[in-house]
Design a protein around this motif. Sequence first.
Motif, PDB file in Angstrom:
ATOM      1  N   PRO A  19       0.808  -1.225   0.000  1.00 45.82           N
ATOM      2  CA  PRO A  19       0.000   0.000   0.000  1.00 45.82           C
ATOM      3  C   PRO A  19       0.839   1.271   0.000  1.00 45.82           C
ATOM      4  O   PRO A  19       0.550   2.220  -0.765  1.00 45.82           O
ATOM      5  CB  PRO A  19      -0.830  -0.133   1.285  1.00 45.82           C
ATOM      6  CG  PRO A  19      -0.883  -1.591   1.548  1.00 45.82           C
ATOM      7  CD  PRO A  19       0.424  -2.131   1.089  1.00 45.82           C
ATOM      8  N   HIS A  20       1.887   1.314   0.808  1.00 48.11           N
ATOM      9  CA  HIS A  20       2.756   2.499   0.837  1.00 48.11           C
ATOM     10  C   HIS A  20       3.523   2.640  -0.482  1.00 48.11           C
ATOM     11  O   HIS A  20       3.726   3.764  -0.971  1.00 48.11           O
ATOM     12  CB  HIS A  20       3.733   2.383   2.005  1.00 48.11           C
ATOM     13  CG  HIS A  20       3.073   2.085   3.320  1.00 48.11           C
ATOM     14  ND1 HIS A  20       2.368   3.047   4.029  1.00 48.11           N
ATOM     15  CD2 HIS A  20       2.994   0.938   4.040  1.00 48.11           C
ATOM     16  CE1 HIS A  20       1.890   2.499   5.136  1.00 48.11           C
ATOM     17  NE2 HIS A  20       2.251   1.230   5.174  1.00 48.11           N
ATOM     18  N   PHE A  21       3.931   1.521  -1.037  1.00 49.10           N
ATOM     19  CA  PHE A  21       4.648   1.535  -2.313  1.00 49.10           C
ATOM     20  C   PHE A  21       3.773   2.115  -3.427  1.00 49.10           C
ATOM     21  O   PHE A  21       4.191   3.023  -4.160  1.00 49.10           O
ATOM     22  CB  PHE A  21       5.084   0.112  -2.651  1.00 49.10           C
ATOM     23  CG  PHE A  21       5.582  -0.066  -4.058  1.00 49.10           C
ATOM     24  CD1 PHE A  21       6.874   0.249  -4.390  1.00 49.10           C
ATOM     25  CD2 PHE A  21       4.741  -0.556  -5.053  1.00 49.10           C
ATOM     26  CE1 PHE A  21       7.337   0.083  -5.694  1.00 49.10           C
ATOM     27  CE2 PHE A  21       5.187  -0.731  -6.341  1.00 49.10           C
ATOM     28  CZ  PHE A  21       6.495  -0.412  -6.663  1.00 49.10           C
ATOM     29  N   THR A 221      11.314 -15.612 -14.102  1.00 48.38           N
ATOM     30  CA  THR A 221      10.769 -16.868 -13.555  1.00 48.38           C
ATOM     31  C   THR A 221      10.762 -16.895 -12.035  1.00 48.38           C
ATOM     32  O   THR A 221      10.340 -17.895 -11.448  1.00 48.38           O
ATOM     33  CB  THR A 221      11.588 -18.057 -14.083  1.00 48.38           C
ATOM     34  OG1 THR A 221      12.968 -17.885 -13.705  1.00 48.38           O
ATOM     35  CG2 THR A 221      11.479 -18.164 -15.597  1.00 48.38           C
ATOM     36  N   ASP A 222      11.227 -15.814 -11.419  1.00 50.47           N
ATOM     37  CA  ASP A 222      11.279 -15.769  -9.958  1.00 50.47           C
ATOM     38  C   ASP A 222       9.935 -15.274  -9.431  1.00 50.47           C
ATOM     39  O   ASP A 222       9.611 -14.096  -9.554  1.00 50.47           O
ATOM     40  CB  ASP A 222      12.412 -14.840  -9.511  1.00 50.47           C
ATOM     41  CG  ASP A 222      12.585 -14.848  -7.998  1.00 50.47           C
ATOM     42  OD1 ASP A 222      11.950 -15.697  -7.331  1.00 50.47           O
ATOM     43  OD2 ASP A 222      13.358 -14.017  -7.485  1.00 50.47           O
ATOM     44  N   HIS A 223       9.137 -16.148  -8.882  1.00 46.43           N
ATOM     45  CA  HIS A 223       7.828 -15.795  -8.351  1.00 46.43           C
ATOM     46  C   HIS A 223       7.777 -15.920  -6.825  1.00 46.43           C
ATOM     47  O   HIS A 223       6.705 -16.026  -6.239  1.00 46.43           O
ATOM     48  CB  HIS A 223       6.747 -16.688  -8.959  1.00 46.43           C
ATOM     49  CG  HIS A 223       6.662 -16.577 -10.448  1.00 46.43           C
ATOM     50  ND1 HIS A 223       6.179 -15.457 -11.098  1.00 46.43           N
ATOM     51  CD2 HIS A 223       7.022 -17.457 -11.426  1.00 46.43           C
ATOM     52  CE1 HIS A 223       6.227 -15.647 -12.402  1.00 46.43           C
ATOM     53  NE2 HIS A 223       6.735 -16.857 -12.632  1.00 46.43           N
ATOM     54  N   TYR A 228       9.359 -10.003  -3.504  1.00 46.43           N
ATOM     55  CA  TYR A 228       8.377  -9.588  -4.498  1.00 46.43           C
ATOM     56  C   TYR A 228       8.335  -8.073  -4.632  1.00 46.43           C
ATOM     57  O   TYR A 228       8.392  -7.533  -5.744  1.00 46.43           O
ATOM     58  CB  TYR A 228       6.993 -10.118  -4.114  1.00 46.43           C
ATOM     59  CG  TYR A 228       5.870  -9.564  -4.967  1.00 46.43           C
ATOM     60  CD1 TYR A 228       5.664 -10.021  -6.254  1.00 46.43           C
ATOM     61  CD2 TYR A 228       5.029  -8.562  -4.470  1.00 46.43           C
ATOM     62  CE1 TYR A 228       4.648  -9.520  -7.034  1.00 46.43           C
ATOM     63  CE2 TYR A 228       4.009  -8.046  -5.251  1.00 46.43           C
ATOM     64  CZ  TYR A 228       3.814  -8.520  -6.525  1.00 46.43           C
ATOM     65  OH  TYR A 228       2.810  -8.015  -7.300  1.00 46.43           O
ATOM     66  N   TRP A 229       8.234  -7.370  -3.525  1.00 50.22           N
ATOM     67  CA  TRP A 229       8.095  -5.912  -3.595  1.00 50.22           C
ATOM     68  C   TRP A 229       9.378  -5.247  -4.056  1.00 50.22           C
ATOM     69  O   TRP A 229       9.347  -4.165  -4.655  1.00 50.22           O
ATOM     70  CB  TRP A 229       7.659  -5.367  -2.235  1.00 50.22           C
ATOM     71  CG  TRP A 229       8.737  -5.388  -1.181  1.00 50.22           C
ATOM     72  CD1 TRP A 229       9.045  -6.392  -0.325  1.00 50.22           C
ATOM     73  CD2 TRP A 229       9.633  -4.309  -0.885  1.00 50.22           C
ATOM     74  NE1 TRP A 229      10.091  -6.032   0.488  1.00 50.22           N
ATOM     75  CE2 TRP A 229      10.456  -4.756   0.177  1.00 50.22           C
ATOM     76  CE3 TRP A 229       9.813  -3.032  -1.389  1.00 50.22           C
ATOM     77  CZ2 TRP A 229      11.453  -3.961   0.724  1.00 50.22           C
ATOM     78  CZ3 TRP A 229      10.808  -2.228  -0.848  1.00 50.22           C
ATOM     79  CH2 TRP A 229      11.615  -2.701   0.199  1.00 50.22           C
ATOM     80  N   ILE A 230      10.544  -5.911  -3.820  1.00 52.75           N
ATOM     81  CA  ILE A 230      11.807  -5.345  -4.307  1.00 52.75           C
ATOM     82  C   ILE A 230      11.863  -5.426  -5.834  1.00 52.75           C
ATOM     83  O   ILE A 230      12.251  -4.459  -6.516  1.00 52.75           O
ATOM     84  CB  ILE A 230      13.001  -6.090  -3.680  1.00 52.75           C
ATOM     85  CG1 ILE A 230      13.000  -5.897  -2.165  1.00 52.75           C
ATOM     86  CG2 ILE A 230      14.318  -5.596  -4.296  1.00 52.75           C
ATOM     87  CD1 ILE A 230      14.132  -6.624  -1.461  1.00 52.75           C
ATOM     88  N   ARG A 235      11.230  -2.663 -11.143  1.00 58.29           N
ATOM     89  CA  ARG A 235      10.501  -2.571 -12.411  1.00 58.29           C
ATOM     90  C   ARG A 235       9.796  -1.225 -12.565  1.00 58.29           C
ATOM     91  O   ARG A 235       9.848  -0.596 -13.633  1.00 58.29           O
ATOM     92  CB  ARG A 235       9.481  -3.706 -12.502  1.00 58.29           C
ATOM     93  CG  ARG A 235       8.779  -3.786 -13.850  1.00 58.29           C
ATOM     94  CD  ARG A 235       7.688  -4.825 -13.827  1.00 58.29           C
ATOM     95  NE  ARG A 235       6.554  -4.404 -12.987  1.00 58.29           N
ATOM     96  CZ  ARG A 235       5.477  -5.152 -12.776  1.00 58.29           C
ATOM     97  NH1 ARG A 235       5.401  -6.353 -13.292  1.00 58.29           N
ATOM     98  NH2 ARG A 235       4.498  -4.695 -12.013  1.00 58.29           N
ATOM     99  N   GLU A 236       9.155  -0.760 -11.494  1.00 52.79           N
ATOM    100  CA  GLU A 236       8.430   0.508 -11.574  1.00 52.79           C
ATOM    101  C   GLU A 236       9.370   1.688 -11.779  1.00 52.79           C
ATOM    102  O   GLU A 236       9.071   2.605 -12.556  1.00 52.79           O
ATOM    103  CB  GLU A 236       7.593   0.709 -10.312  1.00 52.79           C
ATOM    104  CG  GLU A 236       6.417  -0.244 -10.193  1.00 52.79           C
ATOM    105  CD  GLU A 236       5.379  -0.023 -11.264  1.00 52.79           C
ATOM    106  OE1 GLU A 236       5.249   1.109 -11.754  1.00 52.79           O
ATOM    107  OE2 GLU A 236       4.677  -0.991 -11.624  1.00 52.79           O
TER     108      GLU A 236
END
Length: 370
Positions: A19-21, A221-223, A228-230, A235-236
């Motif tokens: 949420p903060h991200f 392929t890393d799920h 995850y958030w890193i 990406r963003e």
Amino acid sequence: MEDSEISSGSLDGAYKPLPHFYLAFMVIWFFSALFWTFNTYKNRHFQSSTLQWALATVPAIKALQLLLSFLFWYSCLYSNICSLWLSFGVYITGILFQTATFISFSLISHGYRILCCRLSLSERRIVCGLGCVLYLTLVGHRASIPYFSVILFLDYLVIFYVIFHRVSQNLQALREQLNFIECEDVQAMHDAVHMKFVMLKKFQVAMHCVAVLELAIFINTDHSLENYWIRLLVREWAQYFLLTYIGWIFRPQEMASHFSLMPILKSTIETIAPPIYSISLNEQKPQEMDAETFKEFASHEWHIGVPTLSSHKGRSLEDSVIVMIQHPRAYNLPSLSNKGSPVVAPTFIPASFSEYRSNPIQEQCSILLE
């Protein structure tokens, strides 16, 4: 609206920062879209802003997607309510964002409002067709429909091929124009053509980075949930910096003189870039032609002009229509021995003559001829 309640203990701790991200990135994209809209409106008089208004949809859609993502994860983590409609909104806006981004890239690669005033019918069909196929392919890929990953990969290959191919063609055309300008010593057009060349060259480099980023996202392929958030953060930021760089290249600004050009039209006859002259009613400017002298130029190939404010007081020169007339004796074609030669447009002619007028009160019209 269908809501499903879940316990907070069932969610992994990796989702807690989301949420903060999303809120932070939503603010960044919102102010970017606001600044882009304000800058486009402020500088709309310096250049045609059709391309810039089209590019404004990209940060606006992205800001909406991040807002919906923030609302979904905030309600899911802190209110124990995960809204189906919010997740569907995130799904749709994400697809629209990617589609709008690649349509914008396609418009730039075709030289829209850079090398031409509008795209040809075939170019518009190509852009619309690629955009529709990409949208449908992304829908199937996000829905985890079998074989749509392969279709999306092939679609990306076609899109990037068209973009890089069109950019290369436009860069080659600009190189030829620069060579012609240097050979003929037409320095009035050099800055504008060189600016276009630099803009498309930077765009070509940026598109290579976009291709690498999209390929990295596609083959990821890393799920695992631990980082995850890193991975989402990297990406963003990469998307933001790349789109900001491309937006900065094609931002609304006060362009070089003669930046706005007529579309490049192909002809079977070798095209020319005529020099600039103007008719004047007095002889205060000896470098210009007066009306009587111009009448003697019966053998010249190009007579091109627009009315000035003195003849159309209710209109501005920017609204004037360019009239191009080729002299019938410019070319002796066997098949047209008893007819006038068809009108053929030169390689590039300024679309607005407001830059060339000297004193509209003392002139009847501005003329281009060779």
